[in-house]
Design a protein around this motif. Structure first.
Motif, PDB file in Angstrom:
ATOM      1  N   GLU A  18       0.820  -1.223   0.000  1.00 25.70           N
ATOM      2  CA  GLU A  18       0.000   0.000   0.000  1.00 25.70           C
ATOM      3  C   GLU A  18       0.851   1.270   0.000  1.00 25.70           C
ATOM      4  O   GLU A  18       0.365   2.347  -0.323  1.00 25.70           O
ATOM      5  CB  GLU A  18      -0.970   0.008   1.172  1.00 25.70           C
ATOM      6  N   ASN A  19       2.118   1.161   0.330  1.00 17.24           N
ATOM      7  CA  ASN A  19       3.005   2.328   0.340  1.00 17.24           C
ATOM      8  C   ASN A  19       3.724   2.554  -0.983  1.00 17.24           C
ATOM      9  O   ASN A  19       4.506   3.475  -1.106  1.00 17.24           O
ATOM     10  CB  ASN A  19       4.051   2.170   1.447  1.00 17.24           C
ATOM     11  N   TYR A  20       3.458   1.735  -1.977  1.00 18.18           N
ATOM     12  CA  TYR A  20       4.187   1.763  -3.245  1.00 18.18           C
ATOM     13  C   TYR A  20       4.141   3.129  -3.929  1.00 18.18           C
ATOM     14  O   TYR A  20       5.149   3.595  -4.443  1.00 18.18           O
ATOM     15  CB  TYR A  20       3.633   0.689  -4.180  1.00 18.18           C
ATOM     16  N   ASP A  21       2.994   3.789  -3.929  1.00 22.47           N
ATOM     17  CA  ASP A  21       2.833   5.066  -4.638  1.00 22.47           C
ATOM     18  C   ASP A  21       2.885   6.291  -3.728  1.00 22.47           C
ATOM     19  O   ASP A  21       2.500   7.377  -4.146  1.00 22.47           O
ATOM     20  CB  ASP A  21       1.500   5.072  -5.394  1.00 22.47           C
ATOM     21  N   LYS A  22       3.350   6.132  -2.519  1.00 21.41           N
ATOM     22  CA  LYS A  22       3.411   7.269  -1.587  1.00 21.41           C
ATOM     23  C   LYS A  22       4.481   8.265  -2.017  1.00 21.41           C
ATOM     24  O   LYS A  22       5.455   7.911  -2.671  1.00 21.41           O
ATOM     25  CB  LYS A  22       3.721   6.785  -0.166  1.00 21.41           C
ATOM     26  N   ASP A  24       7.656  10.827  -1.815  1.00 21.04           N
ATOM     27  CA  ASP A  24       8.981  10.702  -1.213  1.00 21.04           C
ATOM     28  C   ASP A  24       9.088  11.467   0.104  1.00 21.04           C
ATOM     29  O   ASP A  24       9.925  11.156   0.941  1.00 21.04           O
ATOM     30  CB  ASP A  24      10.056  11.215  -2.165  1.00 21.04           C
ATOM     31  N   ILE A  25       8.241  12.452   0.288  1.00 16.16           N
ATOM     32  CA  ILE A  25       8.271  13.254   1.512  1.00 16.16           C
ATOM     33  C   ILE A  25       7.995  12.360   2.726  1.00 16.16           C
ATOM     34  O   ILE A  25       8.610  12.492   3.773  1.00 16.16           O
ATOM     35  CB  ILE A  25       7.228  14.395   1.443  1.00 16.16           C
ATOM     36  N   ASP A  26       7.068  11.418   2.557  1.00 18.44           N
ATOM     37  CA  ASP A  26       6.710  10.514   3.651  1.00 18.44           C
ATOM     38  C   ASP A  26       7.795   9.469   3.887  1.00 18.44           C
ATOM     39  O   ASP A  26       8.020   9.039   5.013  1.00 18.44           O
ATOM     40  CB  ASP A  26       5.392   9.800   3.355  1.00 18.44           C
ATOM     41  N   ASP A  27       8.449   9.017   2.804  1.00 19.98           N
ATOM     42  CA  ASP A  27       9.499   7.997   2.864  1.00 19.98           C
ATOM     43  C   ASP A  27       9.111   6.770   3.684  1.00 19.98           C
ATOM     44  O   ASP A  27       9.855   6.336   4.556  1.00 19.98           O
ATOM     45  CB  ASP A  27      10.798   8.587   3.416  1.00 19.98           C
ATOM     46  N   PRO A  28       7.945   6.178   3.401  1.00 21.94           N
ATOM     47  CA  PRO A  28       7.559   4.983   4.161  1.00 21.94           C
ATOM     48  C   PRO A  28       8.420   3.775   3.824  1.00 21.94           C
ATOM     49  O   PRO A  28       8.489   2.820   4.601  1.00 21.94           O
ATOM     50  CB  PRO A  28       6.110   4.747   3.751  1.00 21.94           C
ATOM     51  N   ASN A  30      11.695   3.690   3.494  1.00 24.54           N
ATOM     52  CA  ASN A  30      13.037   3.727   4.075  1.00 24.54           C
ATOM     53  C   ASN A  30      13.248   2.672   5.161  1.00 24.54           C
ATOM     54  O   ASN A  30      14.318   2.084   5.255  1.00 24.54           O
ATOM     55  CB  ASN A  30      13.357   5.107   4.633  1.00 24.54           C
ATOM     56  N   GLU A  31      12.231   2.446   5.981  1.00 17.13           N
ATOM     57  CA  GLU A  31      12.370   1.442   7.045  1.00 17.13           C
ATOM     58  C   GLU A  31      12.568   0.049   6.462  1.00 17.13           C
ATOM     59  O   GLU A  31      13.381  -0.733   6.952  1.00 17.13           O
ATOM     60  CB  GLU A  31      11.151   1.470   7.957  1.00 17.13           C
ATOM     61  N   CYS A  32      11.835  -0.261   5.404  1.00 23.11           N
ATOM     62  CA  CYS A  32      11.988  -1.571   4.765  1.00 23.11           C
ATOM     63  C   CYS A  32      13.345  -1.699   4.085  1.00 23.11           C
ATOM     64  O   CYS A  32      14.021  -2.722   4.212  1.00 23.11           O
ATOM     65  CB  CYS A  32      10.891  -1.791   3.727  1.00 23.11           C
ATOM     66  N   LEU A  33      13.718  -0.666   3.353  1.00 26.03           N
ATOM     67  CA  LEU A  33      14.984  -0.705   2.618  1.00 26.03           C
ATOM     68  C   LEU A  33      16.187  -0.752   3.557  1.00 26.03           C
ATOM     69  O   LEU A  33      17.241  -1.272   3.196  1.00 26.03           O
ATOM     70  CB  LEU A  33      15.088   0.492   1.689  1.00 26.03           C
ATOM     71  N   ALA A  34      16.017  -0.249   4.761  1.00 26.70           N
ATOM     72  CA  ALA A  34      17.112  -0.251   5.728  1.00 26.70           C
ATOM     73  C   ALA A  34      17.365  -1.651   6.303  1.00 26.70           C
ATOM     74  O   ALA A  34      18.407  -1.890   6.905  1.00 26.70           O
ATOM     75  CB  ALA A  34      16.809   0.726   6.863  1.00 26.70           C
ATOM     76  N   GLU A  35      16.407  -2.550   6.117  1.00 34.35           N
ATOM     77  CA  GLU A  35      16.551  -3.913   6.642  1.00 34.35           C
ATOM     78  C   GLU A  35      16.393  -4.927   5.509  1.00 34.35           C
ATOM     79  O   GLU A  35      15.304  -5.449   5.283  1.00 34.35           O
ATOM     80  CB  GLU A  35      15.507  -4.160   7.722  1.00 34.35           C
ATOM     81  N   PRO A  36      17.473  -5.223   4.789  1.00 31.47           N
ATOM     82  CA  PRO A  36      17.393  -6.140   3.648  1.00 31.47           C
ATOM     83  C   PRO A  36      17.242  -7.607   4.032  1.00 31.47           C
ATOM     84  O   PRO A  36      17.031  -8.449   3.170  1.00 31.47           O
ATOM     85  CB  PRO A  36      18.711  -5.897   2.919  1.00 31.47           C
ATOM     86  N   LYS A  37      17.337  -7.909   5.318  1.00 26.85           N
ATOM     87  CA  LYS A  37      17.124  -9.281   5.793  1.00 26.85           C
ATOM     88  C   LYS A  37      16.072  -9.249   6.890  1.00 26.85           C
ATOM     89  O   LYS A  37      15.954  -8.293   7.632  1.00 26.85           O
ATOM     90  CB  LYS A  37      18.421  -9.875   6.331  1.00 26.85           C
ATOM     91  N   ASN A  38      15.310 -10.330   6.962  1.00 23.68           N
ATOM     92  CA  ASN A  38      14.232 -10.411   7.928  1.00 23.68           C
ATOM     93  C   ASN A  38      14.246 -11.806   8.562  1.00 23.68           C
ATOM     94  O   ASN A  38      14.531 -12.790   7.892  1.00 23.68           O
ATOM     95  CB  ASN A  38      12.901 -10.158   7.217  1.00 23.68           C
ATOM     96  N   LEU A  39      13.930 -11.874   9.810  1.00 18.65           N
ATOM     97  CA  LEU A  39      13.930 -13.152  10.524  1.00 18.65           C
ATOM     98  C   LEU A  39      12.729 -13.995  10.100  1.00 18.65           C
ATOM     99  O   LEU A  39      11.585 -13.560  10.227  1.00 18.65           O
ATOM    100  CB  LEU A  39      13.900 -12.907  12.034  1.00 18.65           C
ATOM    101  N   TYR A  40      12.983 -15.159   9.523  1.00 19.25           N
ATOM    102  CA  TYR A  40      11.989 -16.151   9.127  1.00 19.25           C
ATOM    103  C   TYR A  40      11.085 -15.763   7.955  1.00 19.25           C
ATOM    104  O   TYR A  40      10.138 -16.469   7.644  1.00 19.25           O
ATOM    105  CB  TYR A  40      11.075 -16.538  10.307  1.00 19.25           C
TER     106      TYR A  40
END
Length: 70
Positions: A18-22, A24-28, A30-40
């Motif tokens: 749902e954040n795909y078209d947000k 850049d000011i909101d930068d939703p 960034n949190e995902c891109l900052a963590e390229p690995k996820n547990l499980y």
């Protein structure tokens, strides 16, 4: 103790988020891109599926498949 970290599959999940078209000011993203690995999981940490985008992408995929059969 070994943890089962998985590489996030941005190509698969971002286009249906749902954040795909947000803006850049909101930068939703960034949190995902900052963590390229996820547990499980291969899903980004802040991923929220957008049902409308999923439906639209399925229709596009179906139309492309139909065009290829002609």
């Amino acid at each position: 103790m070994q943890y089962d970290y998985k590489e996030v599959d941005f190509a698969k999940y971002c286009k249906t988020c749902e954040n795909y078209d947000k803006e850049d000011i909101d930068d939703p993203c960034n949190e995902c891109l900052a963590e390229p690995k996820n547990l499980y999981s291969h899903k980004p940490v802040e991923y929220v599926e957008d049902p409308k985008r999923v439906k639209m992408l399925k229709k596009i995929k179906m139309l492309k498949k139909m065009e290829g059969n002609n």
